[in-house]
Structure formats: structure tokens, C-alpha cells
Design a protein around this motif. Structure first.
Motif, PDB file in Angstrom:
ATOM      1  N   GLU A  71      -5.638   7.606  -5.479  1.00  0.00           N
ATOM      2  CA  GLU A  71      -4.524   8.467  -5.078  1.00  0.00           C
ATOM      3  C   GLU A  71      -4.521   8.699  -3.570  1.00  0.00           C
ATOM      4  OE1 GLU A  71      -4.539  12.064  -7.405  1.00  0.00           O
ATOM      5  OE2 GLU A  71      -4.747  10.934  -9.261  1.00  0.00           O
ATOM      6  N   TRP A  72      -5.670   8.786  -2.965  1.00  0.00           N
ATOM      7  CA  TRP A  72      -5.796   9.125  -1.550  1.00  0.00           C
ATOM      8  C   TRP A  72      -5.451   7.938  -0.655  1.00  0.00           C
ATOM      9  CZ3 TRP A  72      -7.133  14.060   0.104  1.00  0.00           C
ATOM     10  CH2 TRP A  72      -7.370  14.208   1.464  1.00  0.00           C
ATOM     11  N   TYR A  73      -5.872   6.751  -1.056  1.00  0.00           N
ATOM     12  CA  TYR A  73      -5.737   5.549  -0.221  1.00  0.00           C
ATOM     13  C   TYR A  73      -4.535   4.703  -0.635  1.00  0.00           C
ATOM     14  CZ  TYR A  73     -10.273   6.398   1.921  1.00  0.00           C
ATOM     15  OH  TYR A  73     -11.315   6.948   2.625  1.00  0.00           O
ATOM     16  N   ARG A  74      -3.353   5.292  -0.578  1.00  0.00           N
ATOM     17  CA  ARG A  74      -2.146   4.535  -0.934  1.00  0.00           C
ATOM     18  C   ARG A  74      -1.566   3.787   0.260  1.00  0.00           C
ATOM     19  NH1 ARG A  74       0.704   8.644  -5.188  1.00  0.00           N
ATOM     20  NH2 ARG A  74      -0.877   8.372  -6.793  1.00  0.00           N
ATOM     21  N   SER A  75      -1.577   4.406   1.429  1.00  0.00           N
ATOM     22  CA  SER A  75      -1.105   3.730   2.645  1.00  0.00           C
ATOM     23  C   SER A  75      -1.902   4.265   3.822  1.00  0.00           C
ATOM     24  CB  SER A  75       0.397   3.952   2.865  1.00  0.00           C
ATOM     25  OG  SER A  75       0.636   5.288   3.258  1.00  0.00           O
TER      26      SER A  75
END
Length: 152
Positions: A71-75
């Protein structure tokens, strides 16, 4: 709690690990040391590692903010903004962050973009009171990602 003038600027390090015991040996102490000095602690990692870390920390886990890496590392831009906000929100005490990037399911161009992000975070948060440990599981990651981790 630390006073603002006692907080050091960014320290950003890679943790290359090859088993759960090695992951826990580094991250548990990292969290406990931060909690002992009054720093805010955030652990962004895989669900399996969140469970390992929560169990290892015992009651102290209640004082750690946990977030699933997917969830944290989407972009990269969104992630950098989120980390910057977290660090700024807790600047008076300093922060410790475990940030395990998501590499699986990303094509070569996306991997290159996330590698650049790892370098950019050094400049973006250079003067901020944060210690960041970025775990890399060498059991599952390609050699080029681990090589880049050593560089950034």
C-alpha cells in the motif's frame, strides 16, 4: 524525548538480509533503540515481516506504526511525500523508519524508477531528523537490485 536541537540529520542504510533471523536481529534492535530514545517508529514492510516484528517486539509493538509495503510503495512521488510528511510531523523527536520497497511484479523500467527514488530520498530528506533502514531480502531479489541497494 529528544529535543529538536539534539536530533541528527538523515541516516539512510540498506539491510541486506537472507533469513528471518537476520531481519529480526537488525530491525528489532532498531525499533527498540528508537522507542527508548523517544523517537517515533514506522515499519513499512511485508505482511509476513510485520507479523515477525510485531511478535518479536511484544508489547512495545503497540508504540510502532505499521504499514503494508504494497500500500505504501505505489508510486515514488507519493511514497516520498508520505515519508516527508511522517518525518516532518515527528521532527521534534526524530523518527526511525523501516522501509522495505516492493520490487516483485515491477518491470525493468519500474525497478529503475524505484532505484532512483532510493537515491532521491537521500537528497529530499538530507536535513531531516530520520534514520531509515531499507531491508532487501536477498533470497528473493535479483542481483541487480541488491547491487543498486549498496550504491544508494
Amino acid at each position: 524525548m529528544r529535543e529538536t536541537n539534539d536530533v541528527r540529520p538523515l541516516i539512510h542504510q540498506a539491510l541486506i538480509y537472507d533469513d528471518d533471523t537476520e531481519f529480526l536481529a537488525a530491525t528489532t534492535g532498531f525499533c527498540r533503540d528508537g522507542l527508548a530514545t523517544g523517537e517515533k517508529v514506522l515499519a513499512v514492510t511485508t505482511p509476513a515481516n510485520i507479523t515477525l516484528l510485531t511478535d518479536a517486539l511484544g508489547p512495545a509493538a503497540a508504540r510502532v506504526d505499521f504499514a503494508p509495503a504494497e500500500e505504501w510503495y505505489r508510486s515514488p512521488g507519493r511514497t516520498l511525500t508520505a515519508y516527508g510528511h511522517y518525518v516532518d510531523t515527528h521532527a521534534a523527536t526524530g523518527v526511525r523508519i523501516i522501509g522495505e520497497p516492493v520490487w516483485h511484479g515491477r518491470d525493468h523500467a519500474e525497478q529503475a524508477e524505484w532505484t532512483r527514488y532510493e537515491s532521491v530520498i537521500n537528497a529530499a530528506l538530507a536535513d531531516r531528523p530520520a534514520r531509515i533502514m531499507c531491508p532487501y531480502d536477498q533470497r528473493t531479489l535479483p542481483a541487480h537490485i541488491l547491487t543498486d541497494a549498496h550504491r544508494t
